[in-house]
Each structure stands twice: as C-alpha cells, then as structure tokens.
Design a protein around this motif. Structure first.
Motif, PDB file in Angstrom:
ATOM      1  N   LEU A 197      -8.205   0.817  -3.105  1.00 38.66           N
ATOM      2  CA  LEU A 197      -6.990   1.449  -2.598  1.00 38.66           C
ATOM      3  C   LEU A 197      -5.783   1.189  -3.494  1.00 38.66           C
ATOM      4  O   LEU A 197      -4.779   1.887  -3.410  1.00 38.66           O
ATOM      5  CB  LEU A 197      -6.701   0.958  -1.174  1.00 38.66           C
ATOM      6  N   THR A 198      -5.891   0.187  -4.343  1.00 36.97           N
ATOM      7  CA  THR A 198      -4.805  -0.145  -5.271  1.00 36.97           C
ATOM      8  C   THR A 198      -4.865   0.670  -6.559  1.00 36.97           C
ATOM      9  O   THR A 198      -3.918   0.626  -7.351  1.00 36.97           O
ATOM     10  CB  THR A 198      -4.865  -1.639  -5.624  1.00 36.97           C
ATOM     11  N   GLU A 207      -8.482  -6.857  -1.553  1.00 34.44           N
ATOM     12  CA  GLU A 207      -8.529  -5.434  -1.906  1.00 34.44           C
ATOM     13  C   GLU A 207      -9.780  -5.060  -2.682  1.00 34.44           C
ATOM     14  O   GLU A 207     -10.147  -3.879  -2.739  1.00 34.44           O
ATOM     15  CB  GLU A 207      -7.274  -5.053  -2.709  1.00 34.44           C
ATOM     16  N   MET A 212       0.817  -1.217   0.000  1.00 38.48           N
ATOM     17  CA  MET A 212       0.000   0.000   0.000  1.00 38.48           C
ATOM     18  C   MET A 212       0.852   1.269   0.000  1.00 38.48           C
ATOM     19  O   MET A 212       0.425   2.304  -0.494  1.00 38.48           O
ATOM     20  CB  MET A 212      -0.936  -0.002   1.209  1.00 38.48           C
TER      21      MET A 212
END
Length: 203
Positions: free
Chosen positions: A113-114, A102, A72
């Motif tokens: 979030l990726t 994820e 992250m």
C-alpha cells in the motif's frame, strides 16, 4: 496545482509545546513543498501514545493506527529526526518498526500500500552523523515500500558537543535552506510522476 499531500512526522523526544529543532526543519520542508502545490501537516509523534511493536494495531489505545491513516492518506512522507548517539532518535526507530507491518499489506494488484509514496528525511543535531542517520532511515523506508528521490535529505549539524540548536539560530544557513528547497522540489516531482504512472502489478 494542489494535488499532492505531505505528512511530516517529527521524531523529537520532546512533547509539544517544547521547542524542537527537528520540528523546525520539518516545517521548513513542508513550507518548501507548498511552493510546488503540496499541502500537508506536521505531527509530533511523542504527542501520541504510539506503542512498541510491528503490527498495524497493538491495541489498548495504541496511537499508531491514527498516525498510520495519515501516512496512508499522504503522497509524501518526511521523517524529521534529531541525531542521538550518532543515530536516528528512538522515536524514529519506533515509527520505522511500526511501518514494518506494511510488508504484509497489499492492494488488489499485489503491491504494498506504500508503493507510489515518496519519502524524505530532515536531520538535526549537535554531533556528526547526519549521513549515517539518513542512510538508516532511508533503507528502512525503502524496505517497507517507499520510493526515495535523488538528494532527499536536508540537514543541519551544529558544532560537535556544542550548545546551539537549529531552532535557536538567528539566521538559517543558506546551504541548509537551499538543500531544503531541493528536497521539496524532488519529492514533489517524483510523487507526481508516481501518481500519474503507478508501479506495475506484482508478478
């Protein structure tokens, strides 16, 4: 300019300090990224107690949460894997399964979030299958939110059923070295573009 960071996850079956061809090629990718202002580290996954599962934390000392924190924090993820039976290593598959969690994580704009992170692959082996291996890994990484630039795979495949490993070559092939340089250039370029211009909010 050192505004980008990278994480190379080496998916060798061998624990450190055993020599690893996939780690050798992964480190070469990181070195090439350094020429484009990218800093980072190489982590061998089997040196950590990563549990089987598809959650963020499987509990009881699971080593994945610490590795996930590194993923992250990085702008670029490189998975370096050997070929076994024509496929990515079992360790690489565990990493991809853990990244499946994820899909359920998002920011305040509804994006995974990726999103905005780019991914590359480094493959080594003594059998055919580099393209198949990278195809399996890339499909999974795209599914869990990573972006793949053009020509994002570097690899070395030795003679089928041969006994020479990439790490033992006296001189690395120019074709692999050139491809590694291209991969690093493309990863850094796309990561910088996405950092400056993020994906739009979810609809």
């Amino acid at each position: 300019m050192t505004d980008l960071t990278a994480l190379v996850l080496t998916c060798s079956l061998k624990k450190s300090p055993a020599p690893s061809s996939s780690e050798t090629l992964g480190r070469e990718v990181l070195t090439a990224l350094g020429e484009h202002g990218v800093t980072g580290e190489v982590v061998r996954v089997v040196d950590h107690d990563v549990r089987f599962g598809v959650s963020l934390d499987e509990g009881d000392g699971d080593g994945w949460p610490a590795l996930r924190a590194k993923v992250m924090a990085a702008d670029i993820l490189v998975l370096a894997t050997p070929i076994w039976l024509g496929q990515p290593s079992s360790v690489a598959k565990v990493v991809l399964e853990r990244l499946d969690a994820e899909i359920s994580e998002s920011d305040d704009q509804g994006r995974m979030l990726t999103f905005g992170k780019v991914a590359g692959v480094a493959v080594v082996g003594n059998e055919d299958g580099a393209h198949h291996t990278s195809a399996e890994v890339f499909q999974a990484l795209v599914d869990v939110g990573f972006t793949v630039p053009a020509a994002a795979t570097t690899y070395w495949v030795g003679e089928a059923m041969g006994g020479v490993d990439y790490q033992d070559l006296e001189e690395k092939p120019e074709s692999t070295q050139g491809t590694t340089a291209d991969v690093a250039r493309h990863l850094a370029h796309l990561a910088r573009l996405l950092k400056d211009s993020p994906y739009p909010a979810a609809g």
